[in-house]
Design a protein around this motif. Structure first.
Motif, mmCIF file in Angstrom:
data_model
loop_
_atom_site.group_PDB
_atom_site.id
_atom_site.type_symbol
_atom_site.label_atom_id
_atom_site.label_comp_id
_atom_site.label_asym_id
_atom_site.label_seq_id
_atom_site.Cartn_x
_atom_site.Cartn_y
_atom_site.Cartn_z
ATOM 1 N N LEU A 109 -4.008 26.787 -19.560
ATOM 2 C CA LEU A 109 -5.630 26.126 -20.738
ATOM 3 C C LEU A 109 -6.390 27.794 -20.653
ATOM 4 N N ALA A 110 -5.714 28.549 -20.602
ATOM 5 C CA ALA A 110 -6.245 29.648 -21.030
ATOM 6 C C ALA A 110 -5.272 30.370 -22.472
ATOM 7 N N GLY A 111 -4.758 29.116 -22.902
ATOM 8 C CA GLY A 111 -4.388 29.736 -24.328
ATOM 9 C C GLY A 111 -2.703 30.506 -24.343
ATOM 10 N N VAL A 112 -2.463 30.826 -23.235
ATOM 11 C CA VAL A 112 -1.300 31.731 -23.014
ATOM 12 C C VAL A 112 0.057 30.734 -23.980
ATOM 13 N N ARG A 113 1.287 31.845 -24.519
ATOM 14 C CA ARG A 113 2.109 30.809 -24.934
ATOM 15 C C ARG A 113 3.314 29.498 -23.891
ATOM 16 N N LEU A 114 3.489 28.785 -24.570
ATOM 17 C CA LEU A 114 4.088 27.961 -23.650
ATOM 18 C C LEU A 114 5.065 28.248 -22.603
ATOM 19 N N TYR A 115 5.835 29.627 -23.309
ATOM 20 C CA TYR A 115 7.445 29.831 -22.475
ATOM 21 C C TYR A 115 6.555 31.248 -21.493
ATOM 22 N N LEU A 116 5.153 31.457 -21.208
ATOM 23 C CA LEU A 116 4.938 32.445 -20.339
ATOM 24 C C LEU A 116 4.013 31.967 -19.745
ATOM 25 N N ALA A 117 3.346 30.325 -19.747
ATOM 26 C CA ALA A 117 2.591 29.732 -18.763
ATOM 27 C C ALA A 117 2.906 29.991 -17.792
ATOM 28 N N PRO A 118 4.605 29.412 -17.191
ATOM 29 C CA PRO A 118 4.770 29.412 -16.119
ATOM 30 C C PRO A 118 5.306 30.854 -14.801
ATOM 31 N N LEU A 119 5.079 31.929 -15.596
ATOM 32 C CA LEU A 119 4.683 33.452 -14.852
ATOM 33 C C LEU A 119 4.524 33.258 -14.166
ATOM 34 N N LEU A 120 2.507 32.884 -14.374
ATOM 35 C CA LEU A 120 1.327 32.916 -13.036
ATOM 36 C C LEU A 120 1.685 31.701 -12.289
ATOM 37 N N GLY A 121 2.127 30.900 -12.792
ATOM 38 C CA GLY A 121 2.540 29.486 -11.726
ATOM 39 C C GLY A 121 3.458 30.407 -10.265
ATOM 40 N N VAL A 122 4.710 31.035 -11.305
ATOM 41 C CA VAL A 122 6.142 31.947 -10.087
ATOM 42 C C VAL A 122 5.175 32.662 -9.202
ATOM 43 N N VAL A 123 3.994 34.054 -10.349
ATOM 44 C CA VAL A 123 3.369 33.762 -8.668
ATOM 45 C C VAL A 123 2.353 33.134 -7.672
ATOM 46 N N MET A 124 1.811 33.194 -7.831
ATOM 47 C CA MET A 124 1.016 32.348 -7.910
ATOM 48 C C MET A 124 1.689 31.427 -6.388
ATOM 49 N N PHE A 125 2.829 30.622 -6.534
ATOM 50 C CA PHE A 125 3.850 30.009 -5.984
ATOM 51 C C PHE A 125 5.104 31.148 -4.680
ATOM 52 N N MET A 126 4.838 32.553 -4.780
ATOM 53 C CA MET A 126 4.920 33.539 -3.981
ATOM 54 C C MET A 126 4.232 34.281 -3.106
#
Length: 318
Positions: A109-126
């Motif tokens: 939603l913040a406009g981050v590129r599609l292939y970089l969007a999972p990075l924050l998800g991985v960080v929050m998952f940890m």
């Protein structure tokens, strides 16, 4: 992206966060209702020993879906026991999945590129697992710092004519957590009929501490061959205190090397994030071009090798 899709994603993210909070807080509400039932007389307070046996039996029989799907889940359960947090492994994993989904959604939603969007998800998952490891490390450090005083307290109780179990009960009564909780558990287990040797070995499994293993080994040898256990415990306490003193000097002498290692390891990743924000097209060559991919893999390997070498240099065993 249409406003309808954005609204739907925001709704899903908010509902996920509310669901996690409700699931976590429901356990505390259940405990509060249980205490109210005790006060009103609708439920009698169980004896602590009976509660330990019942909880152990239930934990042995019940298996969650995550434990059935992932055979290595007992390792995570052991970390939870060592950290002394009242949460199930499946619950911790579920919280991580929800946080990862929320992080990836917010990145999109913040406009981050599609292939970089999972990075924050991985960080929050940890995040839940990092919190668990932090709790475990803090608890083990507190236990190690309290162990010399506990050894001396048990030794004084033995000289006063008490048994070993009574000496451990004194530690549970006089000292703060976490060492009081562990010694009290050993005391309660031997009251239930479990041999004190087995109870001490179980404590070593819950608390992976080398000094504690020295204590348990000395107790086991003394119970088989005899000897002055109080004097042995005094010497173990003295050795532990000296090790802590030398360890403090080693940390002071290696502080510069440890700080240099942290900076050298974090600097490439920090520059990568800065360049990704300033000039993303320039950085994309690291994973779009064949030579860039080889350079990235080589850089990551060298970073790992450098981290291992620096750790070997500054990690001095005492």
């Amino acid at each position: 992206m249409s406003p309808l899709v954005i609204s739907l994603l925001v709704f899903v993210a908010v509902e996920a966060v509310i669901g996690v909070l409700a699931f976590v807080l429901s356990d505390s509400r259940g405990k509060a209702m249980e205490r109210l039932d005790m006060l009103t007389g609708r439920k009698k307070k169980e004896d602590e020993a009976t509660s330990i046996l019942r909880k152990t039996a239930l934990d042995r029989d019940k298996k969650s879906l995550l434990e059935l799907l992932v055979p290595n889940i007992p390792s995570l359960q052991k970390l939870i026991v060592q950290a002394d947090v009242h949460i199930k492994a499946s619950t911790l994993f579920g919280i991580g999945v929800v946080l990862g989904f929320v992080g990836a959604t917010l990145s999109w939603l913040a406009g981050v590129r599609l292939y970089l969007a999972p990075l924050l998800g991985v960080v929050m998952f940890m995040i839940p697992f990092a919190w668990l490891l932090t709790k475990r490390t803090v608890r083990l450090r507190q236990f190690a710092a309290q162990l010399p005083d506990a050894m001396e307290l048990v030794a004084r109780a033995l000289r006063a004519g008490h048994s070993l179990a009574a000496g451990m009960h004194v530690v549970a009564e006089e000292m703060p957590a976490p060492i009081a909780d562990e010694f009290n558990r050993v005391y309660e287990e031997q009251n239930l009929g479990i041999p004190i040797e087995d109870a001490l070995k179980a404590m070593c499994e819950r608390v992976p501490n080398l000094d504690l293993r020295f204590f348990v080994t000395s107790v086991l040898i003394q119970r088989q061959t005899g000897g002055d256990l109080a004097e042995i415990l005094d010497k173990i306490g003295y050795v532990i205190r000296e090790r802590f003193r030398i360890l403090g000097q080693v940390k002071a002498l290696t502080a510069e090397g440890r700080l240099s290692g942290v900076i050298l390891i974090a600097l490439p990743f920090g520059l990568f994030l800065v360049m990704l924000h300033i000039q993303p097209d320039y950085v994309e060559r690291l994973w779009t071009h064949e030579l860039g991919i080889k350079m990235s893999v080589f850089a990551l390997i060298m970073q790992l090798v450098g981290a291992v070498v620096i750790r070997k240099i500054v990690n001095i065993k005492v």
